[in-house]
Scaffold this motif. Sequence first.
Motif, short mmCIF file in Angstrom:
data_model
loop_
_atom_site.label_atom_id
_atom_site.label_comp_id
_atom_site.label_asym_id
_atom_site.label_seq_id
_atom_site.Cartn_x
_atom_site.Cartn_y
_atom_site.Cartn_z
N ARG A 268 -1.38 -12.45 -7.40
CA ARG A 268 -2.59 -12.19 -8.18
C ARG A 268 -2.42 -12.44 -9.67
N GLY A 269 -1.19 -12.77 -10.08
CA GLY A 269 -0.93 -13.09 -11.47
C GLY A 269 -0.96 -11.91 -12.42
N GLN A 270 -0.87 -10.68 -11.89
CA GLN A 270 -0.82 -9.48 -12.73
C GLN A 270 -0.11 -8.37 -11.96
N SER A 271 0.36 -7.39 -12.68
CA SER A 271 1.07 -6.29 -12.04
C SER A 271 0.09 -5.35 -11.35
N LEU A 272 0.19 -5.28 -10.04
CA LEU A 272 -0.70 -4.44 -9.22
C LEU A 272 0.13 -3.71 -8.16
N MET B 208 -0.14 -1.05 0.78
CA MET B 208 1.07 -1.08 1.62
C MET B 208 2.27 -0.47 0.89
N PHE B 209 2.31 -0.57 -0.43
CA PHE B 209 3.38 0.04 -1.22
C PHE B 209 3.44 1.54 -0.93
N TRP B 210 2.27 2.18 -0.90
CA TRP B 210 2.23 3.63 -0.68
C TRP B 210 2.54 3.98 0.77
N TYR B 211 2.10 3.16 1.73
CA TYR B 211 2.43 3.41 3.13
C TYR B 211 3.94 3.31 3.37
N LEU B 212 4.57 2.29 2.79
CA LEU B 212 6.02 2.16 2.89
C LEU B 212 6.71 3.31 2.18
N SER B 213 6.16 3.75 1.05
CA SER B 213 6.72 4.88 0.33
C SER B 213 6.71 6.14 1.20
N ILE C 134 15.99 1.33 3.50
CA ILE C 134 15.50 -0.05 3.62
C ILE C 134 13.98 -0.08 3.54
N ILE C 135 13.31 0.80 4.29
CA ILE C 135 11.85 0.85 4.26
C ILE C 135 11.37 1.21 2.86
N PHE C 136 12.01 2.20 2.26
CA PHE C 136 11.65 2.64 0.92
C PHE C 136 11.83 1.50 -0.08
N GLY C 137 12.93 0.76 0.04
CA GLY C 137 13.19 -0.37 -0.86
C GLY C 137 12.25 -1.54 -0.63
N ALA C 138 11.78 -1.72 0.60
CA ALA C 138 10.88 -2.84 0.93
C ALA C 138 9.57 -2.77 0.13
N ARG C 139 9.19 -1.60 -0.28
CA ARG C 139 7.94 -1.46 -1.03
C ARG C 139 7.99 -2.23 -2.34
N PHE C 140 9.17 -2.34 -2.95
CA PHE C 140 9.28 -3.09 -4.19
C PHE C 140 9.05 -4.58 -3.96
N MET C 141 9.53 -5.09 -2.85
CA MET C 141 9.30 -6.49 -2.50
C MET C 141 7.80 -6.72 -2.27
N VAL C 142 7.15 -5.80 -1.57
CA VAL C 142 5.71 -5.90 -1.33
C VAL C 142 4.96 -5.89 -2.66
N GLN C 143 5.32 -4.98 -3.56
CA GLN C 143 4.64 -4.88 -4.85
C GLN C 143 4.84 -6.16 -5.66
N TRP C 144 6.04 -6.67 -5.68
CA TRP C 144 6.34 -7.87 -6.45
C TRP C 144 5.55 -9.07 -5.92
N ARG D 71 -8.19 6.09 -0.33
CA ARG D 71 -9.24 6.23 0.68
C ARG D 71 -10.59 6.54 0.04
N LYS D 72 -10.57 7.15 -1.14
CA LYS D 72 -11.80 7.48 -1.83
C LYS D 72 -12.40 6.29 -2.58
N GLU D 73 -11.57 5.24 -2.82
CA GLU D 73 -12.04 4.05 -3.52
C GLU D 73 -12.91 3.23 -2.59
N PRO D 74 -14.08 2.79 -3.06
CA PRO D 74 -14.97 2.01 -2.21
C PRO D 74 -14.44 0.63 -1.84
N ASP D 75 -13.60 0.02 -2.70
CA ASP D 75 -13.16 -1.36 -2.47
C ASP D 75 -11.65 -1.47 -2.51
N SER D 76 -10.96 -0.76 -1.59
CA SER D 76 -9.49 -0.86 -1.56
C SER D 76 -9.07 -1.92 -0.56
N ASP D 77 -7.89 -2.57 -0.83
CA ASP D 77 -7.38 -3.63 0.03
C ASP D 77 -6.90 -3.10 1.35
#
Length: 91
Positions: free
Chosen positions: A34-38, A42-47, A18-28, A85-91
């Motif tokens: 944002r109007g684009q595929s991103l 949180m997708f990676w934390y759930l993963s 369920i947790i693993f599957g929830a990441r797809f809902m978060v990604q969608w 974590r290395k990216e200066p401007d991550s959400d």
Amino acid sequence: MSLSTQTLWVGAGLIGQIIFGARFMVQWLYSESRGQSLIPPMFWYLSVAGGVILLSYAIHQREAVFIIGEAVTLAIFLRNLVMLRKEPDSD
């Protein structure tokens, strides 16, 4: 193995799925907002969370193919978090 132990492990496997599957809902939802595929962080934390639980379940079940698959994907998920974590401007 007692029925309660078996039930506990099946429950753990289901929770991991369920947790693993929830990441797809978060990604969608993230992409739609944002109007684009991103892929949001949180997708990676759930993963990782789902992957750790599923790997534990696979180890408990002693299923080598499942163990190898989960271990490899878990390493990829963790690597993505390290890169974020290395990216200066991550959400």
